[in-house]
Each structure stands twice: as structure tokens, then as C-alpha cells.
Write a protein that holds these residues in place. Sequence first.
Motif, PDB file in Angstrom:
ATOM      1  N   PRO A 159      11.131  -0.241   3.807  1.00  0.00           N
ATOM      2  CA  PRO A 159      10.794  -0.369   2.434  1.00  0.00           C
ATOM      3  C   PRO A 159       9.464   0.203   2.412  1.00  0.00           C
ATOM      4  CG  PRO A 159      11.970  -2.104   2.533  1.00  0.00           C
ATOM      5  CD  PRO A 159      11.920  -1.714   4.091  1.00  0.00           C
ATOM      6  N   LEU A 160       9.205   1.092   1.551  1.00  0.00           N
ATOM      7  CA  LEU A 160       8.128   1.707   1.097  1.00  0.00           C
ATOM      8  C   LEU A 160       7.770   2.074  -0.223  1.00  0.00           C
ATOM      9  CD1 LEU A 160       7.648   4.413   3.900  1.00  0.00           C
ATOM     10  CD2 LEU A 160       6.559   2.246   3.984  1.00  0.00           C
ATOM     11  N   LEU A 161       6.463   1.916  -0.732  1.00  0.00           N
ATOM     12  CA  LEU A 161       6.037   2.520  -2.201  1.00  0.00           C
ATOM     13  C   LEU A 161       5.753   3.859  -2.153  1.00  0.00           C
ATOM     14  CD1 LEU A 161       3.793  -0.107  -4.170  1.00  0.00           C
ATOM     15  CD2 LEU A 161       6.534   0.353  -4.428  1.00  0.00           C
ATOM     16  N   SER A 162       6.320   4.728  -3.021  1.00  0.00           N
ATOM     17  CA  SER A 162       6.034   6.183  -2.913  1.00  0.00           C
ATOM     18  C   SER A 162       5.231   6.510  -4.334  1.00  0.00           C
ATOM     19  CB  SER A 162       7.470   7.155  -3.035  1.00  0.00           C
ATOM     20  OG  SER A 162       6.866   8.326  -3.159  1.00  0.00           O
ATOM     21  N   SER A 163       4.208   7.202  -4.197  1.00  0.00           N
ATOM     22  CA  SER A 163       3.298   7.283  -5.513  1.00  0.00           C
ATOM     23  C   SER A 163       3.169   8.903  -5.372  1.00  0.00           C
ATOM     24  CB  SER A 163       2.026   6.636  -5.458  1.00  0.00           C
ATOM     25  OG  SER A 163       1.184   7.175  -4.651  1.00  0.00           O
ATOM     26  N   GLU A 164       3.061   9.340  -6.823  1.00  0.00           N
ATOM     27  CA  GLU A 164       2.858  10.719  -6.808  1.00  0.00           C
ATOM     28  C   GLU A 164       1.756  10.637  -8.091  1.00  0.00           C
ATOM     29  OE1 GLU A 164       5.241  14.432  -7.164  1.00  0.00           O
ATOM     30  OE2 GLU A 164       5.069  13.904  -9.203  1.00  0.00           O
ATOM     31  N   ARG A 165       0.643  11.147  -7.778  1.00  0.00           N
ATOM     32  CA  ARG A 165      -0.617  11.044  -8.758  1.00  0.00           C
ATOM     33  C   ARG A 165      -1.135  12.351  -9.128  1.00  0.00           C
ATOM     34  NH1 ARG A 165      -5.373   7.739  -6.687  1.00  0.00           N
ATOM     35  NH2 ARG A 165      -4.131   5.931  -6.702  1.00  0.00           N
TER      36      ARG A 165
END
Length: 244
Positions: free
Chosen positions: A209-215
Motif C-alpha cells: 500500500p502507498l499514498l499517491s498524490s497529484e499536486r
Amino acid sequence: MPVASPSPTFSPLYQQIKALITQSLQSGEWKPGELIPSEVELAGRFKVSQGTVRKAIDELAAENLVMRRQGKGTFVSTHHEARAHFRFLRLVPDEGVPHYPESKFIEVKRVRAPADVARLMDLKSGDAVIFIKRVQYFDGVPTIVEELWLPGLIFKGLTAERLVEYKGPMYGLFETEFGTRMIRASEQIRAVCADAGAAQLLNIDLGTPLLSSERVSFTYGDKPVELRRGLYLTSRHHYQNELS
């Protein structure tokens, strides 16, 4: 029945002063880290009360465009301030003191903007962008994989060599050498499973499991100047945000 014309809208006076001060910040009249004129001086310049100027500066300080220092005055905020280092870095350790990670650059190249990147950055599809891929390490442990896209016109001359030799935060480099200051960002976060590429770079099992971010980060005038997509390993860290 005739359609009524929309009524004109008027912004409060302090908002107009805030806009004028912001214009001066954007034009570079006062550089990052510099002292801006006092409230009394600004009140005289704009021919308004000191209270109106103070209210405008209160909002600018709340938005991190300026910073008040007790007994010294108001300064233009800069990414070189210690507290600014963590304004856009939200991954903090579960234990211990937050600190900035070390970076290993995988790829730095000039490419044509893919359609989805161009749309988010208000560019034309095919415009030149700088693509950066890196892995960030906390205490020697690979924790973040990031891909960044920057407008090629603004960041002309940005190379892998320059990124490697610069020891401060990346936004400090952007501010100092490319005259671009990140003012705010819009971010989306979701949970994902590590694919083969992320698993290899982060030295984890496939499907972790990972956190995916788009900024998307913006400079003055709400102009988008960076798209950043990151994958965060949260086995020893967590994503922290402060709401106000």
C-alpha cells in the motif's frame, strides 16, 4: 420582462490594497527575504489608513506571502526559511523530529508535455517541459518516488547537474535561480498498490500500500508552474495536514 443587468461588485478597500501589495511582490519590487515598507509608509503610499494596510498584510501573512518578525518588521516570505521547508512536504516520521529527505535523481530531461500534463499546467499539448524523476530517502530508506513537470520556458537551463549540486530545498532553487516562487498548491490524494516500478525503487513488495498524490503548485496570479506526482511509503511516516 427585461433581464436585469448584473450589479457591479466592489471589493473592500483592504482587499484593493492587498492586491496592490501583491502586484509589487509579483513584479519583484521587494525580493524574497527582503523587508517591505512599514505599515505607516504603505499607508502614505496608498493614501489609506494604517489599519487598512494592517488588515491587508494580515491576509498576506495568513497566505504565507509575507512574514512578520516581532520588532523587526514584515518580510517577503522565502522558501529558504527553515519553517518553509516543510510547508509543501507533508510526510513526517511517526517518531522523531521532521527533517528534509535526501534526493537521488533518476531522470532529468526536456520533453514535450503530454496532453494530461499540459491541461493541468495550462500549457499547449507538446509545449516544452522539464521532466524530473527522483527518489527521496529518510535516514537512508527510500520513501518517496516523485515525478515533476515544470514549464520549459520558465525553467530553461535547469539540469541534473544543477539539481544534484544544490543542497537546499528544490523550491529554494526555483526561487533563487529561476525567479519562481510557489505560493499555493492544489492536491489530490488516494490509496494505491505499488506497481513493479515503484516496488523496485522503494525496495518493497509488489502491491504494498502507498499514498499517491497529484499536486499542482501555483505562483502569483494563480499561474500553475509545477505538476508533481508522488508515491509515499507510509510504514514509518504519515501524511500530516493542518486545517484552519
